[in-house]
Design a protein around this motif. Structure first.
Motif, PDB file in Angstrom:
ATOM      1  N   LEU A  31       0.827  -1.023  -0.189  1.00  0.00           N
ATOM      2  CA  LEU A  31      -0.015  -0.082  -0.334  1.00  0.00           C
ATOM      3  C   LEU A  31       1.051   1.275  -0.050  1.00  0.00           C
ATOM      4  O   LEU A  31       0.517   2.229  -0.704  1.00  0.00           O
ATOM      5  CB  LEU A  31      -0.792   0.087   0.993  1.00  0.00           C
ATOM      6  CG  LEU A  31      -2.005   0.813   1.278  1.00  0.00           C
ATOM      7  CD1 LEU A  31      -2.928   1.139   0.137  1.00  0.00           C
ATOM      8  CD2 LEU A  31      -3.128   0.759   2.471  1.00  0.00           C
ATOM      9  N   ASP A  32       1.995   1.177   0.867  1.00  0.00           N
ATOM     10  CA  ASP A  32       2.983   2.391   0.884  1.00  0.00           C
ATOM     11  C   ASP A  32       3.364   2.591  -0.744  1.00  0.00           C
ATOM     12  O   ASP A  32       3.940   3.689  -0.939  1.00  0.00           O
ATOM     13  CB  ASP A  32       4.144   2.011   1.625  1.00  0.00           C
ATOM     14  CG  ASP A  32       3.741   2.217   2.998  1.00  0.00           C
ATOM     15  OD1 ASP A  32       2.776   3.146   3.265  1.00  0.00           O
ATOM     16  OD2 ASP A  32       4.334   1.731   3.945  1.00  0.00           O
ATOM     17  N   LEU A  33       3.498   1.463  -1.622  1.00  0.00           N
ATOM     18  CA  LEU A  33       4.011   1.828  -2.737  1.00  0.00           C
ATOM     19  C   LEU A  33       2.708   2.138  -3.780  1.00  0.00           C
ATOM     20  O   LEU A  33       2.823   1.987  -5.003  1.00  0.00           O
ATOM     21  CB  LEU A  33       4.681   0.306  -3.356  1.00  0.00           C
ATOM     22  CG  LEU A  33       6.052   0.123  -2.392  1.00  0.00           C
ATOM     23  CD1 LEU A  33       6.640  -1.499  -2.929  1.00  0.00           C
ATOM     24  CD2 LEU A  33       6.983   1.209  -2.716  1.00  0.00           C
ATOM     25  N   GLY A  34       1.590   2.089  -3.230  1.00  0.00           N
ATOM     26  CA  GLY A  34       0.413   2.326  -4.367  1.00  0.00           C
ATOM     27  C   GLY A  34      -0.312   1.323  -4.559  1.00  0.00           C
ATOM     28  O   GLY A  34      -1.368   1.410  -5.474  1.00  0.00           O
ATOM     29  N   VAL A  35      -0.135   0.030  -4.005  1.00  0.00           N
ATOM     30  CA  VAL A  35      -1.032  -0.976  -4.486  1.00  0.00           C
ATOM     31  C   VAL A  35      -1.854  -1.457  -3.290  1.00  0.00           C
ATOM     32  O   VAL A  35      -1.383  -1.987  -2.187  1.00  0.00           O
ATOM     33  CB  VAL A  35      -0.075  -2.264  -4.921  1.00  0.00           C
ATOM     34  CG1 VAL A  35      -0.984  -3.273  -5.412  1.00  0.00           C
ATOM     35  CG2 VAL A  35       0.895  -1.472  -6.028  1.00  0.00           C
ATOM     36  N   LYS A  36      -3.282  -1.433  -3.348  1.00  0.00           N
ATOM     37  CA  LYS A  36      -4.011  -1.838  -2.451  1.00  0.00           C
ATOM     38  C   LYS A  36      -4.551  -3.311  -2.677  1.00  0.00           C
ATOM     39  O   LYS A  36      -5.086  -3.687  -3.576  1.00  0.00           O
ATOM     40  CB  LYS A  36      -5.343  -0.983  -2.344  1.00  0.00           C
ATOM     41  CG  LYS A  36      -5.889  -1.014  -1.072  1.00  0.00           C
ATOM     42  CD  LYS A  36      -7.377  -0.071  -1.067  1.00  0.00           C
ATOM     43  CE  LYS A  36      -7.009   1.443  -1.096  1.00  0.00           C
ATOM     44  NZ  LYS A  36      -8.410   2.169  -1.201  1.00  0.00           N
ATOM     45  N   THR A  37      -4.124  -4.010  -1.505  1.00  0.00           N
ATOM     46  CA  THR A  37      -4.534  -5.510  -1.342  1.00  0.00           C
ATOM     47  C   THR A  37      -5.234  -5.840  -0.200  1.00  0.00           C
ATOM     48  O   THR A  37      -5.224  -5.043   0.810  1.00  0.00           O
ATOM     49  CB  THR A  37      -3.446  -6.408  -1.625  1.00  0.00           C
ATOM     50  OG1 THR A  37      -2.546  -6.526  -0.603  1.00  0.00           O
ATOM     51  CG2 THR A  37      -3.013  -6.220  -2.976  1.00  0.00           C
ATOM     52  N   GLN A  38      -5.667  -7.194   0.077  1.00  0.00           N
ATOM     53  CA  GLN A  38      -6.130  -7.433   1.238  1.00  0.00           C
ATOM     54  C   GLN A  38      -5.300  -8.681   1.682  1.00  0.00           C
ATOM     55  O   GLN A  38      -5.102  -9.603   0.892  1.00  0.00           O
ATOM     56  CB  GLN A  38      -7.632  -8.023   1.403  1.00  0.00           C
ATOM     57  CG  GLN A  38      -8.624  -6.693   1.327  1.00  0.00           C
ATOM     58  CD  GLN A  38     -10.136  -7.309   1.231  1.00  0.00           C
ATOM     59  OE1 GLN A  38     -10.313  -8.488   1.334  1.00  0.00           O
ATOM     60  NE2 GLN A  38     -10.960  -6.401   1.062  1.00  0.00           N
TER      61      GLN A  38
END
Lengths: 494, 494
Positions: B440-447
């Motif tokens: 997420l810090d790199l711009g990729v949202k996952t679960q």
């Protein structure tokens, strides 16, 4: 071709209409009747197109308003519909005209009007066919702004980002919450932070969410007005709440009785009490606000505040008391109940729990209709619509009051200065359930006042007039007068 | 003007586009990039119109497909939108391209990815900006059939009688129930009586209604799959249910464990298990049906059954077992979650209670969107839409699988044969919460997979690919690989 030319020679190929057959006055009524007959006997089948008003008016040598008015009547009856540039189309055949009010159509139908109605009574009533439906609680549905709605929706869809089709905020789209806050400020004198608004699926859902939050905090009693809405009372009871009746008199809710009851929460309709139409008086208002200040909570159902005719606007309680009022509103009486959109203005102590309850109920209202409504509010279309239907509702109110004064002199009229319904009461000897049943047998659907009364009170009928034309209302009231002379002499088959 | 003519001389006044600057291959990519830059730097402001594809293609001397594809990409990104004959309009500026993945954008954001997520985690996650959102559970939202929806709505509104704007049936409009019954018969092999269908505001509301009915009959335990949807589990727990975990293996739900748990009701996703993507095996199916025949009740969430790529259709359990299965479906994965329309096929013993619960919840779904959906089903538009998005989803699935194979060889892929997401698992040493946070810090949202796991299981990530373009997916996976090498070395500011 002027209005004073020899009309006996004017006519149209369409339906072989001939002005020679028309009565001197009432050209619109005559034309509407001709069209109705043609739809009924199949000459104008469902799906067929009517001529443009301009063309038919020219052929018949009448003013265009005559044709427009005739089309409007059939539109109101639901027989035809205007599709903008696509023209006016036949969509439904008229019900066969019932025989002149002597014999009941089907006695069994009226059996749904019982003294002790259950939860299903409103569905059962809805299913009963009746030529003249005076069920309260609906606005002029024929006036729904179909083309404005589609136009707003097209505009919303053109601007919507893909992400907005995903899951949204449980409390509602920010855009609609802002639009409703502006609406409340302009129309109800309420200053609201959009963040305190929760968009809900109508007042019924609001009551479900409130009941759940109250039960979670240990409150299972909710005081209600008496008389008061049977639907709300049944709903709350089914949700596990005890509904303590508080009498309503000519000044509205008896706050002394509310205080004596010990209830901590009250559901009230201060601007236009249902079903009596009373406005909460100034002194009662002060008493109620004081009661709330001492720890009470008011659930204010501002259900038809926008509809007033002969009186100044009544400010909402919420406008004076932000912390102790859960304010409820909806578009059910403004546009249509079938939209299932309403709002709840929650005081700080209840807001998080109410948002959570809404999330658990359904994750939030559908976003597209919310945005369409916001567009209609922002563009001014909804205010125009309100002015339009208010004028129509007022005409209908006038028609029903006239008819009651003429044909039902023994009735007392309540709450006619505002709203979408009025209530008539009778001498105590009248059995209003039997009366409503007899009226239904004659094709007139009403609700007995005793349905909405928990303790004792005068018998009466609640008459919704907003969804009916003046002509229908003028027809309905004499039938109620006939029913009053009969008082259910029919053997019931159920 | 042929494709083989000297392109270095072709160009358009519009944006001073010159083919001489375009690379030999990838004309669409080049054109999309030119447009994106022009929108970003204000040369194409929001609200401005793009030239018709035909005109621009002629001016640039390229095939029309080149322009259409470029427009399509910007449409998918949400920058432009096509309004039918009104043309294609700019609706949103692109986010500034983030710096190449070296520095986190804002470390604080990723703090929402915690090990023990609460009820608000999904709202919190949704609020975090991320350039590449791989949150599972949403279809290709850019493909929503906007113009078909408006067209169907106009057609519905043209035909609707005034009375249909009033209160309707709590179980849903008869027309949509018939259309859904036909849809289920055609697409899921289920023979259903429209009278047994209840239209609901999505599967979330269905779970709320079912929980209420179960609690009313004294059942407070509901077995769920493990791993299984965190969202459903949280929802059920908030509704007062105990969610007993039943392990899932490569054949699906362990029916022996279900039997051993003593639970009487189970929530299952047999066609495409969430999040592992397993199909319930034949022997397990038989066991589950036997378990139900001995008194068990199956709540079958057929959440993305329509989306399959490399496997034959899996029949619904409901098709084999009518009396013991409460079947749930919705348009959330077929069209859009924001529509809040789903259906519940109720066995006879639960139907009256479920209809009553729906009535008490909100009196029934809004009628207009129901009728629009029915129109789309009846006209075949929804099936065409399904075929269209299935093709797009498959391309995206292929892109993400390719990227994982190339850039994340250490990951094992699960459930890629169907659905809108897949799950990747890693060696047990990986902390998937830290990984999701770093991504997420790199711009990729996952679960993180562990969110959906109640007992122990391998660490992993759940990757929703259906709503992202192949280009985005190809960008996202290497960033996850980078995150995997970092494993959350960042100081968290919250």
């Amino acid at each position: 071709m002027s209005a004073s030319s020899d009309r006996s020679k004017a006519g149209a190929d369409f339906l072989q209409l001939s002005l020679a057959e028309a009565p001197a006055g009432g050209l619109s009524s005559w034309l509407a009747e001709q069209l109705r007959t043609a739809i009924s006997d199949g000459r104008l089948p469902i799906g067929s197109r009517l001529p443009a008003t301009r063309l038919l008016a020219a052929e018949l040598d009448v003013s265009r308003g005559v044709v427009t008015e005739a089309y409007q009547r059939l539109t109101e009856d639901g027989h035809i519909t205007a599709n903008g540039r696509a023209g006016t189309t036949v969509v439904a055949a008229p019900l066969t005209t019932p025989p002149v009010h002597t014999q009941p159509l089907r006695a069994a139908y009226s059996g749904v009007v019982v003294s002790e109605p259950g939860l299903e009574v409103f569905d059962a009533m809805r299913a009963v066919p009746a030529r003249l439906d005076l069920t309260p609680g609906v606005p002029d549905l024929a006036a729904f702004p179909r083309s404005a709605w589609v136009k707003a929706e097209r505009s919303v869809l053109a601007e919507l980002s893909a992400a907005e089709f995903g899951y949204g905020e449980p409390a509602g789209t920010p855009r609609l919450r802002r639009a409703v806050a502006t609406w409340l400020a302009r129309n109800r004198g309420i200053t609201a932070d959009p963040d305190d608004l929760i968009i809900v699926a109508g007042v019924a859902q609001a009551l479900a969410l409130i009941s759940q939050v109250l039960r979670d905090e240990g409150t299972t009693e909710l005081a209600v007005e008496d008389p008061g809405s049977l639907g709300s009372r049944q709903h709350l009871q089914s949700l596990g709440m005890v509904t303590t009746p508080i009498p309503v008199d000519s000044e509205g809710l008896r706050v002394d009785e509310l205080r004596a009851s010990g209830a901590r929460v009250v559901l009230a309709t201060p601007a236009h009490q249902f079903p009596m139409g009373v406005v909460l008086g100034g002194e009662r208002r002060r008493q109620l606000i004081q009661w709330a200040g001492e720890g009470g909570v008011i659930v204010e159902d501002d259900y038809d505040a926008e509809h007033r005719y002969d009186r100044p606007p009544v400010p909402a309680l919420r406008a004076m008391l932000t912390d102790r009022v859960i304010y409820l509103g909806s578009v059910s009486k403004l546009l249509a109940p079938s939209l299932r959109i309403g709002w709840m203005l929650a005081p700080p102590q209840y807001k998080p729990a109410l948002v959570r309850a809404k999330r658990l109920a359904d994750l939030g209202n559908a976003s597209l209709p919310q945005l369409v409504l916001a567009e209609l509010m922002e563009s001014g279309a909804l205010e125009r619509q309100l002015r339009y239907v208010r004028r129509r509702h007022r005409e209908r109110r006038d028609a029903v009051v006239d008819a009651i004064t003429t044909h039902l002199p023994e009735a007392t009229i309540h709450g006619a200065a505002a709203g979408l319904h009025l209530t008539i009461t009778f001498a105590p000897t009248v059995d209003d359930v039997a009366l409503a049943r007899a009226a239904l047998d004659l094709g007139v659907k009403t609700q007995p006042l005793s349905w909405h009364t928990q303790s004792t009170g005068p018998p009466g009928l609640v008459l919704g007039y907003a969804a009916r034309t003046p002509a229908d209302l003028t027809q309905a009231i004499p039938l109620i007068a006939t029913a009053l002379t009969q008082q259910d002499p029919l053997p019931l088959t159920q």
